[in-house]
Design a protein around this motif. Structure first.
Motif, PDB file in Angstrom:
ATOM      1  N   PHE A 151      -0.457  -6.708  17.927  1.00  0.00           N
ATOM      2  CA  PHE A 151      -0.045  -7.011  16.548  1.00  0.00           C
ATOM      3  C   PHE A 151      -1.213  -6.777  15.582  1.00  0.00           C
ATOM      4  O   PHE A 151      -1.031  -6.251  14.488  1.00  0.00           O
ATOM      5  CB  PHE A 151       0.433  -8.470  16.424  1.00  0.00           C
ATOM      6  N   GLU A 152      -2.406  -7.176  16.004  1.00  0.00           N
ATOM      7  CA  GLU A 152      -3.572  -7.008  15.119  1.00  0.00           C
ATOM      8  C   GLU A 152      -3.869  -5.525  14.875  1.00  0.00           C
ATOM      9  O   GLU A 152      -4.229  -5.143  13.765  1.00  0.00           O
ATOM     10  CB  GLU A 152      -4.797  -7.718  15.706  1.00  0.00           C
TER      11      GLU A 152
ATOM     12  N   VAL B 298      -1.661  -3.177  14.822  1.00  0.00           N
ATOM     13  CA  VAL B 298      -0.630  -2.720  13.885  1.00  0.00           C
ATOM     14  C   VAL B 298      -0.956  -3.175  12.456  1.00  0.00           C
ATOM     15  O   VAL B 298      -0.791  -2.415  11.498  1.00  0.00           O
ATOM     16  CB  VAL B 298       0.769  -3.211  14.330  1.00  0.00           C
ATOM     17  N   GLU B 299      -1.448  -4.414  12.328  1.00  0.00           N
ATOM     18  CA  GLU B 299      -1.838  -4.891  10.989  1.00  0.00           C
ATOM     19  C   GLU B 299      -2.881  -3.965  10.372  1.00  0.00           C
ATOM     20  O   GLU B 299      -2.840  -3.652   9.180  1.00  0.00           O
ATOM     21  CB  GLU B 299      -2.414  -6.318  11.055  1.00  0.00           C
TER      22      GLU B 299
ATOM     23  N   GLU C 219      -3.348  -0.804  11.028  1.00  0.00           N
ATOM     24  CA  GLU C 219      -2.695   0.456  10.679  1.00  0.00           C
ATOM     25  C   GLU C 219      -1.911   0.309   9.369  1.00  0.00           C
ATOM     26  O   GLU C 219      -1.904   1.218   8.524  1.00  0.00           O
ATOM     27  CB  GLU C 219      -1.756   0.872  11.834  1.00  0.00           C
ATOM     28  N   ILE C 220      -1.295  -0.863   9.189  1.00  0.00           N
ATOM     29  CA  ILE C 220      -0.555  -1.105   7.937  1.00  0.00           C
ATOM     30  C   ILE C 220      -1.517  -1.126   6.748  1.00  0.00           C
ATOM     31  O   ILE C 220      -1.226  -0.562   5.689  1.00  0.00           O
ATOM     32  CB  ILE C 220       0.251  -2.427   8.022  1.00  0.00           C
TER      33      ILE C 220
ATOM     34  N   LYS D 279      -2.316   2.469   5.891  1.00  0.00           N
ATOM     35  CA  LYS D 279      -1.206   3.144   5.211  1.00  0.00           C
ATOM     36  C   LYS D 279      -1.042   2.608   3.784  1.00  0.00           C
ATOM     37  O   LYS D 279      -0.787   3.366   2.847  1.00  0.00           O
ATOM     38  CB  LYS D 279       0.098   2.945   5.994  1.00  0.00           C
ATOM     39  N   ALA D 280      -1.174   1.284   3.618  1.00  0.00           N
ATOM     40  CA  ALA D 280      -1.025   0.691   2.283  1.00  0.00           C
ATOM     41  C   ALA D 280      -2.111   1.210   1.348  1.00  0.00           C
ATOM     42  O   ALA D 280      -1.849   1.529   0.184  1.00  0.00           O
ATOM     43  CB  ALA D 280      -1.081  -0.840   2.378  1.00  0.00           C
TER      44      ALA D 280
ATOM     45  N   LEU E  87      -1.299   4.716   0.194  1.00  0.00           N
ATOM     46  CA  LEU E  87      -0.233   4.725  -0.814  1.00  0.00           C
ATOM     47  C   LEU E  87      -0.714   4.173  -2.160  1.00  0.00           C
ATOM     48  O   LEU E  87      -0.299   4.630  -3.225  1.00  0.00           O
ATOM     49  CB  LEU E  87       0.970   3.894  -0.328  1.00  0.00           C
ATOM     50  N   HIS E  88      -1.596   3.181  -2.106  1.00  0.00           N
ATOM     51  CA  HIS E  88      -2.067   2.539  -3.337  1.00  0.00           C
ATOM     52  C   HIS E  88      -3.122   3.360  -4.076  1.00  0.00           C
ATOM     53  O   HIS E  88      -3.258   3.247  -5.299  1.00  0.00           O
ATOM     54  CB  HIS E  88      -2.683   1.166  -3.008  1.00  0.00           C
TER      55      HIS E  88
ATOM     56  N   LEU F 157      -2.479   5.012  -7.398  1.00  0.00           N
ATOM     57  CA  LEU F 157      -2.093   4.030  -8.426  1.00  0.00           C
ATOM     58  C   LEU F 157      -3.301   3.228  -8.919  1.00  0.00           C
ATOM     59  O   LEU F 157      -3.408   2.925 -10.107  1.00  0.00           O
ATOM     60  CB  LEU F 157      -1.029   3.070  -7.885  1.00  0.00           C
ATOM     61  N   TYR F 158      -4.212   2.897  -7.995  1.00  0.00           N
ATOM     62  CA  TYR F 158      -5.409   2.163  -8.418  1.00  0.00           C
ATOM     63  C   TYR F 158      -6.230   3.011  -9.382  1.00  0.00           C
ATOM     64  O   TYR F 158      -6.795   2.508 -10.349  1.00  0.00           O
ATOM     65  CB  TYR F 158      -6.264   1.753  -7.200  1.00  0.00           C
TER      66      TYR F 158
ATOM     67  N   ARG G 263     -10.110  -4.121   7.571  1.00  0.00           N
ATOM     68  CA  ARG G 263     -10.046  -5.460   6.962  1.00  0.00           C
ATOM     69  C   ARG G 263     -11.292  -5.766   6.134  1.00  0.00           C
ATOM     70  O   ARG G 263     -11.305  -6.738   5.381  1.00  0.00           O
ATOM     71  CB  ARG G 263      -9.905  -6.529   8.044  1.00  0.00           C
TER      72      ARG G 263
ATOM     73  N   PRO H 234      -3.842  -6.013  -5.965  1.00  0.00           N
ATOM     74  CA  PRO H 234      -2.636  -5.187  -6.118  1.00  0.00           C
ATOM     75  C   PRO H 234      -1.708  -5.661  -7.233  1.00  0.00           C
ATOM     76  O   PRO H 234      -0.973  -4.861  -7.809  1.00  0.00           O
ATOM     77  CB  PRO H 234      -1.948  -5.261  -4.740  1.00  0.00           C
TER      78      PRO H 234
ATOM     79  N   LEU I  98       3.825   1.260 -15.172  1.00  0.00           N
ATOM     80  CA  LEU I  98       2.845   1.386 -14.086  1.00  0.00           C
ATOM     81  C   LEU I  98       3.090   0.301 -13.032  1.00  0.00           C
ATOM     82  O   LEU I  98       3.027   0.557 -11.828  1.00  0.00           O
ATOM     83  CB  LEU I  98       1.435   1.274 -14.679  1.00  0.00           C
TER      84      LEU I  98
ATOM     85  N   PHE J  64       3.856   0.414  -8.901  1.00  0.00           N
ATOM     86  CA  PHE J  64       3.285  -0.441  -7.856  1.00  0.00           C
ATOM     87  C   PHE J  64       4.394  -1.068  -7.002  1.00  0.00           C
ATOM     88  O   PHE J  64       4.274  -1.169  -5.784  1.00  0.00           O
ATOM     89  CB  PHE J  64       2.425  -1.560  -8.471  1.00  0.00           C
TER      90      PHE J  64
ATOM     91  N   VAL K 248       5.721   1.318  -4.510  1.00  0.00           N
ATOM     92  CA  VAL K 248       4.779   1.475  -3.395  1.00  0.00           C
ATOM     93  C   VAL K 248       4.866   0.278  -2.448  1.00  0.00           C
ATOM     94  O   VAL K 248       4.847   0.430  -1.220  1.00  0.00           O
ATOM     95  CB  VAL K 248       3.339   1.683  -3.926  1.00  0.00           C
TER      96      VAL K 248
ATOM     97  N   ILE L 146       5.553   0.345   1.532  1.00  0.00           N
ATOM     98  CA  ILE L 146       4.675  -0.311   2.517  1.00  0.00           C
ATOM     99  C   ILE L 146       5.506  -1.208   3.441  1.00  0.00           C
ATOM    100  O   ILE L 146       5.286  -1.231   4.649  1.00  0.00           O
ATOM    101  CB  ILE L 146       3.564  -1.125   1.813  1.00  0.00           C
TER     102      ILE L 146
ATOM    103  N   LYS M 164       7.165   1.034   5.986  1.00  0.00           N
ATOM    104  CA  LYS M 164       6.223   1.517   7.003  1.00  0.00           C
ATOM    105  C   LYS M 164       5.808   0.382   7.940  1.00  0.00           C
ATOM    106  O   LYS M 164       5.699   0.569   9.152  1.00  0.00           O
ATOM    107  CB  LYS M 164       4.984   2.122   6.328  1.00  0.00           C
TER     108      LYS M 164
ATOM    109  N   LEU N 240       6.349   0.134  12.081  1.00  0.00           N
ATOM    110  CA  LEU N 240       5.247  -0.105  13.019  1.00  0.00           C
ATOM    111  C   LEU N 240       5.469  -1.383  13.831  1.00  0.00           C
ATOM    112  O   LEU N 240       5.104  -1.463  15.005  1.00  0.00           O
ATOM    113  CB  LEU N 240       3.914  -0.202  12.263  1.00  0.00           C
TER     114      LEU N 240
ATOM    115  N   LEU O 269       6.979  -3.915  18.578  1.00  0.00           N
ATOM    116  CA  LEU O 269       6.275  -5.140  18.970  1.00  0.00           C
ATOM    117  C   LEU O 269       7.183  -6.366  18.871  1.00  0.00           C
ATOM    118  O   LEU O 269       7.121  -7.262  19.715  1.00  0.00           O
ATOM    119  CB  LEU O 269       5.038  -5.358  18.090  1.00  0.00           C
TER     120      LEU O 269
END
Lengths: 341, 341
Positions: free
Chosen positions: A23-24, A26-27, A29-30, A33-34, A37-38, A41-42, A101, A277, B19, B23, B26, B30, B33, B37, B41
Motif C-alpha cells: 500500500f505504501e 502505491v501511495e 506512485e500516486i 502521478k498527482a 498532473l498538478h 497548474l502550479y 514524500r 493544492p 483556474l 484544479f 485534476v 488523481i 488514477k 492503482l 490491493l
C-alpha cells in the motif's frame, strides 16, 4: 471466538505488514502521478497570483485551524508586510534513493524590518529507521535583524546544535555522535531555551527549527533501513521465515526536549497536502467571510502600516484593506459556498 | 498598497475561479488514477482479512478521532459482535454524468439481535447546484428488531421523509417539491425527533440517515448546474465576459433542522479517504497499544458476550480478548511506530 496460536498470529502479522508495505508503494506512485498532473497548474497559478498582492499571506490567514493555530498575530503581520512568494516542491520525486514524500516549503520575502533573508526554505526528508518512518529536517538559520527575533533565540540555538550534529556525524559513528551531541553545551542551551519559553509565544517561524518527531535520521541510516525492510518483505512474500524484529532499544522521547516545534512535521504536511493544492479556495474564503460581518474578527491582524513607534502598533486592522478590498468599497466579488469532498 | 478597481478585481476573481475549476478536474483525475492503482490491493486485502476475525471492528475501534467520536460504546458492541465485511467503492468512477468523488460505504453483518439487514450500504453522490457542491445521500432504511433501535426512531423518520421526497420529485418541479416537503407531516415528525433527541445519544447508525450539509440535490439539478458551470468557465478561458452570478436566494440553513447526522459527509469522507486506504495501519494500532497498559481504557468496549440480561451488560471488556489476543497470553506481535506522511 476461536483462539489463535501465537505463532500463527505472528505469521499473519508479518503478512499484513508486507501487504501494508505494498500500500505504501502505491501511495508513493500516486504522489508521483498527482505531481505530474498538478505541475502545469502550479506553474500557471504562480504566474497568475504574482499579480495579486498578498495572495499568499491571505492564504495563510485562511489556512485550516491545524495550521492557523500556529500562526501568531505577529507572524501574520510579517506575512502581510513582506511574504511575496510561496512554493512547495517534491525535490526527491525522481531520486531513486529519495522519496516522493519528501518536500520543501519555500517562502520568498521582500525587504523587511525583521530579517535579512529574501528566501527561507525548509526541507523535509521522508526517512526510515527499523522502528520508525517519517519526516526529518535540518534547522534553518534565520538572520534576524537586531531585536526582531520572533523566536527569542530558539532558531539560533537550534541552528547551532544542527551544525554540531553535522560535524559529529562526519567524525564519528551514528550512536557515538548522538551521545556526544547530548553532552554538548549547544544541546543544553537549546533545551534550556525551550524549557523557559512560554507556549503562547511560539512563533510560526520556529517551524524552521523543526528536526523530527522521533530524532534526526541521516540519509545513510534511512537507506540502510529501507534496504533491510525491502529484503524482509521480499522474504515474506516468497513465504520464507523471517527473524522476529528486535525491540527498539532507543528512547526517542529523549529527543523531544530539544525539539523547538513539536508536531512541525504534521503542520508542514497539512501545508503541503491541503493548503498548497487548495490555495485558491483558501484565498477566496477571505472574501466569502465578507458576507457575515460578525465573522470579521477572525480576520483582524495586527496593524500592518509602517508605524515608527513599534511599541504601540497593536491596533487590529482588517487585512483585506491591504488588498484594496475593504468593506467600504461596497464591492462584493461573487461568493460561492464550497466544500472539499 | 495599490488600490484596485472593482471591475478589475471582479475579472480577476472570475479567472481565479476558472483556474480553481482546472484544479478540481485534476483532483478527479488523481482519484481515478489512485483507484486504479489501489484496486488490486483492496482485492488482496479483502481476501486476506476475511480470515482475521474482527478485523473491521478493530479498524473502526482505532479510527481517527474525527470518526471515533461518533462511535458510541453501544455501536462498538454491535460492530464487535456482527460486523463481518466493509467496503468503500467509487461507484461513479467511469460514469460520464457521475463523479469519481461519489462513493459508497458497504457494511456486511452476520445474524444479530439488533437488525434484520445483512448488508447496509450508504451511497454518497457528489453533486452541484450553482451555489454549492458536495456530497448528498438518501436515507437508508434499517430494519431494527423490536426495542433494538439505537437511533430511537430517527432512521425510520428520515427514511419516511426520504420516500416522500422521491414521490414529490416525480410529481412536481424542484422548488414546488421542496415547499410541499416542508409542509408534510413526515417533515414535522423528523424535525421533532431530532429536536427531542439528546446530543449524547446519537448512534453511528444515524449516519445511514444523512442527506446533506446543504439540502438534497437531485442528479438532474446537479447535471444542469455542472453544464452551466462548464459553459461559464469556457467563456472565461476564451476571455469572454460573463454575467455576474446571481445571489443565492435559498436559505439552506433551513434544511439542517431535518438533518439527522450533521457533518455526516465529513465523517464519511474521512472513512473513505483515510480509514479505508490505511485500514491495516489502524488495525495494527490495536496491538501497538498493548505496549502501554495505561492506554488500555481507550479500547474498552461494552461487554460483547451473549448476556441474556440486556439491561445489565454494561461491564467494559477489552475488545482484543475477542480476537484471541488478550494481554494474558503474554504474546506481543512486533509493534512498529508509524506515522502517515
Amino acid at each position: 471466538m476461536e483462539d489463535q496460536k501465537p505463532e500463527e498470529l505472528m505469521a499473519r502479522f508479518e503478512e499484513l505488514a508486507a501487504l501494508e508495505h505494498e500500500f505504501e508503494d502505491v501511495e508513493e506512485e500516486i504522489i508521483r502521478k498527482a505531481e505530474a498532473l498538478h505541475a502545469p497548474l502550479y506553474k500557471k497559478r504562480a504566474e497568475f497570483v504574482a499579480n495579486i498582492p498578498h495572495f499568499w499571506s491571505l492564504v495563510f490567514e485562511q489556512a485550516p485551524p491545524e495550521i492557523d493555530n500556529f500562526i501568531q498575530p505577529t507572524d501574520s503581520k510579517v506575512f502581510a508586510e513582506c511574504l511575496t512568494t510561496f512554493e512547495v516542491s517534491r525535490f526527491e520525486l525522481h531520486d531513486p534513493n529519495g522519496s516522493p514524500r519528501s518536500f520543501s516549503l519555500k517562502f520568498g520575502f521582500s525587504d523587511n524590518e525583521y530579517f535579512e533573508d529574501k528566501v527561507l526554505e525548509k526541507k523535509f526528508w521522508f526517512r526510515k529507521t527499523k522502528d520508525w518512518q517519517g519526516l526529518v529536517s535540518e534547522p534553518v538559520k534565520i538572520n534576524w535583524k537586531k531585536d526582531q527575533d520572533l523566536t527569542d533565540g530558539q532558531t539560533d540555538a537550534a541552528y547551532q546544535l544542527g551544525e554540531l550534529r553535522k560535524k559529529l556525524a562526519a567524525d564519528t559513528s551514528n550512536g557515538a555522535a548522538r551521545k556526544e551531541e547530548a553532552k554538548s553545551k549547544e544541546y543544553k542551551q537549546l533545551a534550556q531555551k525551550i524549557e523557559t519559553a512560554t507556549d503562547a509565544s511560539v512563533s510560526f517561524f520556529a517551524l524552521f527549527s523543526f528536526v523530527s518527531g522521533y530524532r534526526w535520521v541521516s540519509a545513510e541510516e534511512s537507506q540502510q533501513a529501507a534496504k533491510g525492510e525491502k529484503e524482509r518483505f521480499e522474504k515474506i512474500q516468497r513465504g520464507e521465515k523471517v527473524d522476529e524484529e528486535d525491540e527498539d532499544e532507543e528512547d526517542p522521547q529523549d529527543y523531544q526536549e530539544i525539539e523547538v516545534f513539536p508536531g512541525g512535521d504534521e503542520v508542514a504536511t497539512i501545508i503541503a497536502e491541503d493548503m498548497w493544492p487548495n490555495a485558491i479556495k483558501y484565498y477566496k474564503a477571505t472574501f466569502d467571510e465578507d458576507e457575515d460581518d460578525e465573522e470579521l474578527s477572525d480576520l483582524d491582524v495586527m496593524d500592518a502600516s509602517d508605524d515608527d513607534d513599534e511599541g504601540e502598533d497593536q491596533e487590529p486592522v482588517d487585512i483585506r484593506t491591504l488588498v484594496g478590498k475593504g468593506r467600504k468599497t461596497g464591492q462584493e466579488p461573487p461568493a460561492k459556498k464550497q466544500r472539499k469532498a
